[in-house]
Design a protein around this motif. Structure first.
Motif, PDB file in Angstrom:
ATOM      1  N   PRO A   1      -3.017   7.280 -12.822  1.00  0.00           N
ATOM      2  CA  PRO A   1      -4.371   7.294 -12.242  1.00  0.00           C
ATOM      3  C   PRO A   1      -4.813   5.959 -11.295  1.00  0.00           C
ATOM      4  O   PRO A   1      -5.828   6.123 -10.422  1.00  0.00           O
ATOM      5  CB  PRO A   1      -5.313   7.192 -13.342  1.00  0.00           C
ATOM      6  N   LEU A   2      -4.041   4.733 -11.485  1.00  0.00           N
ATOM      7  CA  LEU A   2      -4.322   3.781 -10.673  1.00  0.00           C
ATOM      8  C   LEU A   2      -3.628   3.522  -9.625  1.00  0.00           C
ATOM      9  O   LEU A   2      -3.529   2.619  -8.718  1.00  0.00           O
ATOM     10  CB  LEU A   2      -4.280   2.485 -11.305  1.00  0.00           C
ATOM     11  N   ILE A   3      -2.429   4.366  -9.208  1.00  0.00           N
ATOM     12  CA  ILE A   3      -1.825   4.317  -8.028  1.00  0.00           C
ATOM     13  C   ILE A   3      -2.757   4.766  -6.903  1.00  0.00           C
ATOM     14  O   ILE A   3      -3.616   5.690  -7.047  1.00  0.00           O
ATOM     15  CB  ILE A   3      -0.493   5.476  -8.113  1.00  0.00           C
ATOM     16  N   GLY A   4      -2.491   3.931  -5.873  1.00  0.00           N
ATOM     17  CA  GLY A   4      -3.433   4.170  -4.446  1.00  0.00           C
ATOM     18  C   GLY A   4      -4.573   3.152  -4.754  1.00  0.00           C
ATOM     19  O   GLY A   4      -5.396   3.412  -3.903  1.00  0.00           O
ATOM     20  N   THR A   5      -4.699   2.371  -5.642  1.00  0.00           N
ATOM     21  CA  THR A   5      -5.958   1.521  -5.679  1.00  0.00           C
ATOM     22  C   THR A   5      -5.406   0.166  -5.479  1.00  0.00           C
ATOM     23  O   THR A   5      -4.443  -0.323  -6.007  1.00  0.00           O
ATOM     24  CB  THR A   5      -6.520   1.550  -7.265  1.00  0.00           C
ATOM     25  N   PRO A   6      -6.191  -0.693  -4.991  1.00  0.00           N
ATOM     26  CA  PRO A   6      -6.036  -2.011  -4.568  1.00  0.00           C
ATOM     27  C   PRO A   6      -5.667  -2.897  -5.690  1.00  0.00           C
ATOM     28  O   PRO A   6      -4.746  -3.747  -5.430  1.00  0.00           O
ATOM     29  CB  PRO A   6      -7.238  -2.405  -3.617  1.00  0.00           C
ATOM     30  N   GLU A   7      -6.199  -2.863  -6.880  1.00  0.00           N
ATOM     31  CA  GLU A   7      -6.037  -3.636  -8.121  1.00  0.00           C
ATOM     32  C   GLU A   7      -4.589  -3.653  -8.401  1.00  0.00           C
ATOM     33  O   GLU A   7      -4.122  -4.376  -9.563  1.00  0.00           O
ATOM     34  CB  GLU A   7      -7.088  -3.540  -9.079  1.00  0.00           C
ATOM     35  N   SER A   8      -3.938  -2.444  -8.132  1.00  0.00           N
ATOM     36  CA  SER A   8      -2.609  -2.164  -8.896  1.00  0.00           C
ATOM     37  C   SER A   8      -1.427  -3.046  -8.313  1.00  0.00           C
ATOM     38  O   SER A   8      -1.690  -3.727  -7.095  1.00  0.00           O
ATOM     39  CB  SER A   8      -2.295  -0.617  -8.724  1.00  0.00           C
ATOM     40  N   SER A   9      -0.331  -3.203  -9.224  1.00  0.00           N
ATOM     41  CA  SER A   9       0.580  -3.933  -8.808  1.00  0.00           C
ATOM     42  C   SER A   9       2.090  -3.553  -9.176  1.00  0.00           C
ATOM     43  O   SER A   9       1.985  -2.908 -10.193  1.00  0.00           O
ATOM     44  CB  SER A   9       0.483  -5.389  -8.935  1.00  0.00           C
ATOM     45  N   THR A  10       3.026  -3.535  -8.269  1.00  0.00           N
ATOM     46  CA  THR A  10       4.537  -3.433  -8.674  1.00  0.00           C
ATOM     47  C   THR A  10       5.418  -4.495  -8.237  1.00  0.00           C
ATOM     48  O   THR A  10       5.297  -5.171  -7.120  1.00  0.00           O
ATOM     49  CB  THR A  10       4.688  -2.196  -7.850  1.00  0.00           C
ATOM     50  N   PHE A  11       6.115  -4.737  -9.290  1.00  0.00           N
ATOM     51  CA  PHE A  11       7.350  -5.711  -8.930  1.00  0.00           C
ATOM     52  C   PHE A  11       8.150  -5.307  -8.034  1.00  0.00           C
ATOM     53  O   PHE A  11       8.748  -3.998  -8.102  1.00  0.00           O
ATOM     54  CB  PHE A  11       7.935  -6.267 -10.247  1.00  0.00           C
ATOM     55  N   TYR A  12       8.786  -5.979  -6.968  1.00  0.00           N
ATOM     56  CA  TYR A  12       9.935  -5.335  -6.455  1.00  0.00           C
ATOM     57  C   TYR A  12      10.936  -6.414  -6.116  1.00  0.00           C
ATOM     58  O   TYR A  12      10.786  -7.871  -6.153  1.00  0.00           O
ATOM     59  CB  TYR A  12       9.624  -5.143  -4.786  1.00  0.00           C
ATOM     60  N   SER A  13      12.362  -6.109  -6.160  1.00  0.00           N
ATOM     61  CA  SER A  13      13.295  -7.257  -5.801  1.00  0.00           C
ATOM     62  C   SER A  13      14.453  -6.326  -5.072  1.00  0.00           C
ATOM     63  O   SER A  13      14.690  -5.291  -5.070  1.00  0.00           O
ATOM     64  CB  SER A  13      13.752  -7.760  -7.325  1.00  0.00           C
ATOM     65  N   GLY A  14      15.164  -7.134  -4.340  1.00  0.00           N
ATOM     66  CA  GLY A  14      16.321  -6.680  -3.644  1.00  0.00           C
ATOM     67  C   GLY A  14      16.319  -7.383  -2.245  1.00  0.00           C
ATOM     68  O   GLY A  14      15.557  -8.399  -2.220  1.00  0.00           O
ATOM     69  N   PRO A  15      17.207  -6.889  -1.206  1.00  0.00           N
ATOM     70  CA  PRO A  15      17.131  -7.886  -0.118  1.00  0.00           C
ATOM     71  C   PRO A  15      15.681  -8.009   0.562  1.00  0.00           C
ATOM     72  O   PRO A  15      14.895  -6.842   0.885  1.00  0.00           O
ATOM     73  CB  PRO A  15      18.049  -7.015   0.723  1.00  0.00           C
ATOM     74  N   ARG A  16      15.331  -9.127   0.997  1.00  0.00           N
ATOM     75  CA  ARG A  16      13.742  -9.480   1.332  1.00  0.00           C
ATOM     76  C   ARG A  16      13.810  -8.659   2.734  1.00  0.00           C
ATOM     77  O   ARG A  16      12.544  -8.197   3.120  1.00  0.00           O
ATOM     78  CB  ARG A  16      13.906 -11.028   1.618  1.00  0.00           C
ATOM     79  N   ALA A  17      14.722  -8.752   3.883  1.00  0.00           N
ATOM     80  CA  ALA A  17      14.572  -7.995   5.027  1.00  0.00           C
ATOM     81  C   ALA A  17      14.313  -6.421   4.470  1.00  0.00           C
ATOM     82  O   ALA A  17      13.449  -6.013   5.419  1.00  0.00           O
ATOM     83  CB  ALA A  17      15.851  -8.087   5.887  1.00  0.00           C
ATOM     84  N   VAL A  18      14.842  -5.725   3.724  1.00  0.00           N
ATOM     85  CA  VAL A  18      14.515  -4.358   3.343  1.00  0.00           C
ATOM     86  C   VAL A  18      13.061  -4.223   2.846  1.00  0.00           C
ATOM     87  O   VAL A  18      12.393  -3.388   3.305  1.00  0.00           O
ATOM     88  CB  VAL A  18      15.653  -3.773   2.371  1.00  0.00           C
ATOM     89  N   PHE A  19      12.851  -5.091   1.834  1.00  0.00           N
ATOM     90  CA  PHE A  19      11.493  -5.025   1.407  1.00  0.00           C
ATOM     91  C   PHE A  19      10.430  -5.419   2.434  1.00  0.00           C
ATOM     92  O   PHE A  19       9.397  -4.547   2.655  1.00  0.00           O
ATOM     93  CB  PHE A  19      11.321  -6.224   0.179  1.00  0.00           C
ATOM     94  N   GLU A  20      10.388  -6.337   3.366  1.00  0.00           N
ATOM     95  CA  GLU A  20       9.590  -6.381   4.387  1.00  0.00           C
ATOM     96  C   GLU A  20       9.446  -5.283   5.391  1.00  0.00           C
ATOM     97  O   GLU A  20       8.596  -5.123   5.965  1.00  0.00           O
ATOM     98  CB  GLU A  20       9.869  -7.761   5.048  1.00  0.00           C
TER      99      GLU A  20
END
Ligand code: NDP
Length: 290
Positions: free
Chosen positions: A124-143
Motif C-alpha cells: 500500500p505504500l508503493i508510490g508514496t514519497p515516504e517509502s524507500s528501497t535499497f539499491y545496489s549494483g553499477p552506479r551508472a546503471v542505477f543513475e
C-alpha cells in the motif's frame, strides 16, 4: 516528454502495486506473471500483457522483477535467457546477499545489466514519497534508471556490490521480524489478561517510539567496542527477562521467545559479563556455540 516504458515480471501484491504506480504516473507497462489471471485488472487499467517471458523481455529495456525469491527468477528467466542480452534487470525480489551476487553474475553472463533492490515498505505504500528501497549494483546503471525507479519508492543507493541492497534489506528484516514477533508475544500475554491489542497500543507504541534514544545511545558504545555497566548490567537484565518469562508462563502463553533471550543473557553472564551492559552480548553473538 514521454515516460519510459517498463516491463514488470511478477504480480504478487507487491508487483501489482508497482504496476499500478507506473500506470498512475503515465509509464507504459508490459506485464507477465506465471498465473496469467493476476494481470487481468492491470490490463484493464492499461497495462499490456505479454504472452511469453521472452515477449515481456523483448518489450522494454528496463525489466523490474518482483518475485518471491531468486529461485523464482531462475525458474522464469532461464528458459528465456536468450532474450536477456541488452536488458536492465532490476530485481526487487528479496533473498540473501550471496544469492544477489550470484544473480548479478548470472545476468552478466547473459549480457544483461543488473541492479539489486530491497523494498522497505508494504504494497500500500508503493508510490508514496515516504517509502524507500535499497539499491545496489553499477552506479551508472542505477543513475540511468533512478528517475523511473523513483515512481515506486524513494531510492537509497548502497553501492556497487550487488549484494549490498540485499544485505541492508536482510539487516532491516532481522530487526523487523524479531521485533514484530516480540510485539505478538506481548499482545498475546496481554490478551490472556483481557487486555486487547488495541487497548495496549498506546503502551506498545510508547516502547517503540522510545527506541531511537536507545539505538543512538547504544550504537555509539557498540561501535566503540565499549560495554560499561554504568547504566544497565547484564545481571539485572537476566532478572528482568526472567520475570517476563514467568509472567508469560503464568498466563499460559508460550514463553519460548523471552526464554531464548534469557538463555542468551545467561550465556553472557557465564562468559563473565554480569557487570557489563547487555550490549556485551555482541561478544557472545560473535562466537556462536558450535
Ligand atoms: P509473493 O510471494 O506474493 O509474489 C510472488 C510472485 O512470484 C508471484 O508473481 C508468483 O507467481 C511469483 N512466483 C513465485 N514462485 C514462482 C515460481 N517458481 N515460478 C514463477 N513465478 C513464481 O510476493 P510479494 O508480491 O508479496 O512480494 C514480492 C517480493 O517483494 C518478495 O521478494 C518480498 O519479500 C518482497 N517484499 C514484499 C513486501 C510485502 O509486504 N508484500 C514488503 C517488502 C518486500 P504466481 O502469481 O503465479 O504465484
Amino acid at each position: 516528454m514521454s515516460k519510459r516504458a517498463v516491463t514488470v515480471i511478477g504480480l504478487g501484491p507487491m508487483g501489482q502495486a508497482m504496476v499500478a504506480a507506473f500506470l498512475d504516473q503515465g509509464h507504459p507497462v508490459t506485464v507477465w506473471n506465471r498465473t496469467a489471471s493476476k494481470a487481468d485488472a492491470l490490463v484493464a487499467r492499461g497495462a499490456t500483457r505479454a504472452a511469453t517471458v521472452a515477449e515481456a523481455l523483448a518489450a522494454n529495456e528496463l525489466v523490474v522483477l518482483s518475485l518471491t525469491d531468486y529461485d523464482a527468477m531462475y525458474a522464469i528467466l532461464e528458459p528465456a535467457a536468450d532474450a536477456l542480452a541488452g536488458r536492465v534487470l532490476v530485481n526487487l525480489s528479496s533473498d540473501t546477499p550471496e544469492r544477489a551476487r550470484a544473480g548479478a553474475a548470472w545476468a552478466a553472463e547473459h549480457g544483461a545489466q543488473y541492479l539489486t533492490g530491497g523494498v522497505q515498505v508494504p504494497p500500500p505504500l508503493i508510490g508514496t514519497p515516504e517509502s524507500s528501497t535499497f539499491y545496489s549494483g553499477p552506479r551508472a546503471v542505477f543513475e540511468a534508471h533512478q528517475d523511473t525507479l523513483r515512481v515506486l519508492t524513494g531510492t537509497d543507493y548502497r553501492g556497487e556490490d550487488p549484494g549490498l541492497a540485499a544485505l541492508y534489506y536482510q539487516l532491516t528484516m532481522d530487526l523487523f521480524w524479531t521485533t514484530m514477533t516480540a510485539f505478538l508475544h506481548t499482545v498475546t500475554v496481554a490478551a490472556a489478561h483481557g487486555i486487547s491489542a488495541t487497548d495496549l497500543a498506546p503502551y506498545t507504541t510508547n516502547v517503540m517510539t522510545g527506541m531511537p534514544y536507545f539505538i543512538d545511545f547504544y550504537s555509539k558504545r557498540i561501535a566503540a567496542g565499549e560495554h560499561p555497566g554504568d547504566v544497565d548490567k547484564l545481571a539485572m537484565g537476566v532478572a528482568s527477562i526472567e520475570h517476563v518469562v514467568h509472567t508469560s508462563e503464568a498466563a499460559g502463553i508460550d514463553p519460548s521467545l523471552p526464554a531464548a533471550v534469557a538463555a542468551l543473557f545467561r550465556q553472557g553472564v557465564a562468559a563473565g559479563h554480569a557487570d557489563d551492559s547487555f550490549t556485551s552480548l555482541v561478544e557472545v553473538l560473535r562466537k556462536p556455540a558450535a
